[in-house]
Design a protein around this motif. Sequence first.
Motif, mmCIF file in Angstrom:
data_model
loop_
_atom_site.group_PDB
_atom_site.id
_atom_site.type_symbol
_atom_site.label_atom_id
_atom_site.label_comp_id
_atom_site.label_asym_id
_atom_site.label_seq_id
_atom_site.Cartn_x
_atom_site.Cartn_y
_atom_site.Cartn_z
ATOM 1 N N GLU A 32 0.823 -1.208 0.000
ATOM 2 C CA GLU A 32 0.000 0.000 0.000
ATOM 3 C C GLU A 32 0.861 1.262 0.000
ATOM 4 N N VAL A 33 1.985 1.218 0.668
ATOM 5 C CA VAL A 33 2.864 2.379 0.721
ATOM 6 C C VAL A 33 3.453 2.671 -0.656
ATOM 7 N N GLU A 34 3.825 1.645 -1.379
ATOM 8 C CA GLU A 34 4.499 1.837 -2.666
ATOM 9 C C GLU A 34 3.576 2.176 -3.833
ATOM 10 N N LYS A 35 2.367 1.658 -3.818
ATOM 11 C CA LYS A 35 1.490 1.765 -4.986
ATOM 12 C C LYS A 35 1.362 3.170 -5.570
ATOM 13 N N PRO A 36 1.074 4.201 -4.770
ATOM 14 C CA PRO A 36 0.918 5.527 -5.384
ATOM 15 C C PRO A 36 2.214 6.050 -6.018
ATOM 16 N N HIS A 37 3.353 5.675 -5.454
ATOM 17 C CA HIS A 37 4.639 6.144 -5.964
ATOM 18 C C HIS A 37 5.017 5.405 -7.247
ATOM 19 N N LEU A 38 4.693 4.129 -7.300
ATOM 20 C CA LEU A 38 4.910 3.363 -8.524
ATOM 21 C C LEU A 38 4.046 3.926 -9.651
ATOM 22 N N LYS A 39 2.812 4.271 -9.338
ATOM 23 C CA LYS A 39 1.911 4.845 -10.360
ATOM 24 C C LYS A 39 2.467 6.166 -10.901
ATOM 25 N N LYS A 40 3.037 6.992 -10.018
ATOM 26 C CA LYS A 40 3.655 8.238 -10.472
ATOM 27 C C LYS A 40 4.782 7.939 -11.458
ATOM 28 N N TRP A 41 5.631 7.001 -11.097
ATOM 29 C CA TRP A 41 6.765 6.636 -11.949
ATOM 30 C C TRP A 41 6.277 6.116 -13.299
ATOM 31 N N GLU A 42 5.260 5.256 -13.263
ATOM 32 C CA GLU A 42 4.718 4.696 -14.512
ATOM 33 C C GLU A 42 4.150 5.798 -15.420
ATOM 34 N N ALA A 43 3.610 6.848 -14.798
ATOM 35 C CA ALA A 43 3.040 7.956 -15.562
ATOM 36 C C ALA A 43 4.110 8.955 -16.009
ATOM 37 N N GLY A 44 5.355 8.715 -15.579
ATOM 38 C CA GLY A 44 6.438 9.628 -15.947
ATOM 39 C C GLY A 44 6.528 10.853 -15.061
ATOM 40 N N ASP A 45 5.806 10.829 -13.931
ATOM 41 C CA ASP A 45 5.825 11.965 -13.003
ATOM 42 C C ASP A 45 6.960 11.823 -12.000
ATOM 43 N N ARG A 46 7.427 12.947 -11.523
ATOM 44 C CA ARG A 46 8.502 12.971 -10.528
ATOM 45 C C ARG A 46 7.907 12.723 -9.136
ATOM 46 N N ASP A 47 8.611 11.937 -8.340
ATOM 47 C CA ASP A 47 8.191 11.630 -6.968
ATOM 48 C C ASP A 47 9.090 12.414 -6.017
ATOM 49 N N ASP A 48 8.523 12.949 -4.947
ATOM 50 C CA ASP A 48 9.351 13.722 -4.004
ATOM 51 C C ASP A 48 10.199 12.828 -3.095
ATOM 52 N N LEU A 49 9.901 11.555 -3.048
ATOM 53 C CA LEU A 49 10.666 10.564 -2.279
ATOM 54 C C LEU A 49 10.643 10.803 -0.768
ATOM 55 N N GLU A 77 14.964 -11.995 -15.399
ATOM 56 C CA GLU A 77 15.353 -11.130 -16.515
ATOM 57 C C GLU A 77 14.684 -11.618 -17.782
ATOM 58 N N PRO A 78 14.193 -10.698 -18.627
ATOM 59 C CA PRO A 78 14.212 -9.256 -18.432
ATOM 60 C C PRO A 78 13.438 -8.855 -17.170
ATOM 61 N N ILE A 79 13.882 -7.760 -16.550
ATOM 62 C CA ILE A 79 13.268 -7.353 -15.291
ATOM 63 C C ILE A 79 11.893 -6.738 -15.529
ATOM 64 N N THR A 80 11.070 -6.798 -14.495
ATOM 65 C CA THR A 80 9.720 -6.233 -14.543
ATOM 66 C C THR A 80 9.785 -4.706 -14.434
ATOM 67 N N ASP A 81 8.694 -4.064 -14.774
ATOM 68 C CA ASP A 81 8.611 -2.618 -14.588
ATOM 69 C C ASP A 81 8.793 -2.257 -13.115
ATOM 70 N N TYR A 82 8.264 -3.082 -12.234
ATOM 71 C CA TYR A 82 8.442 -2.825 -10.798
ATOM 72 C C TYR A 82 9.930 -2.770 -10.467
ATOM 73 N N GLN A 83 10.696 -3.760 -10.935
ATOM 74 C CA GLN A 83 12.128 -3.780 -10.630
ATOM 75 C C GLN A 83 12.861 -2.624 -11.313
ATOM 76 N N ARG A 84 12.404 -2.202 -12.490
ATOM 77 C CA ARG A 84 12.991 -1.015 -13.140
ATOM 78 C C ARG A 84 12.789 0.221 -12.267
ATOM 79 N N TRP A 85 11.593 0.318 -11.687
ATOM 80 C CA TRP A 85 11.290 1.434 -10.793
ATOM 81 C C TRP A 85 12.205 1.390 -9.568
ATOM 82 N N VAL A 86 12.335 0.213 -8.963
ATOM 83 C CA VAL A 86 13.196 0.071 -7.787
ATOM 84 C C VAL A 86 14.638 0.432 -8.148
ATOM 85 N N LEU A 87 15.103 -0.064 -9.272
ATOM 86 C CA LEU A 87 16.477 0.197 -9.702
ATOM 87 C C LEU A 87 16.713 1.692 -9.948
#
Length: 172
Positions: A32-49, A77-87
């Motif tokens: 639940e903590v990660e979901k909104p931040h992952l969605k921002k990343w997927e949309a190409g938006d900047r996250d304040d972290l 591998e290939p890595i998932t979008d989730y892992q790309r976000w984490v990386l």
Amino acid sequence: MELITGDALQRFFKEFRREALHLEMRDTYGTEVEKPHLKKWEAGDRDDLEWLQPWFDTVREATRVGKVIRRARIISEPITDYQRWVLSDSHLFTDAGEQIVWIPRRLVSTVALPGNDFWLFDEETVIFSIFAGAGEVVERQMSKAPDAIQLCKHAFETVWSLGVPDGEYEPV
């Protein structure tokens, strides 16, 4: 095994004395903590972290007094979008003092691994994270059983030796 809360897990990060080891084996998570931040990343938006700052503070304080926090990520591998976000932000974790390696799943076929992700504290207590299929935490199981500790320590050290340090991993 004893079930514990997320708050109880957080206390271990303040109380461990030497080393905290984390083995991650899923390709995606959906906390639940990660979901909104992952969605921002997927949309190409900047996250304040800002949401990560409590963890970075925990890591900085632990490493400042000589404690070690290591994380090993087994990934397909290939890595998932989730892992790309984490990386994309993992350098912030290492900048705070956490040691991280990435292990391609193809390298661990003959490694005896526990059935679930875990944190191992001071080779005394292991806490397994049980996830639902979509990646939400369902429960946390704590064990101090010597066989569980030994399995987790051996699994962690074996995959750690196969890992690529965070700054050197090139995603496939």
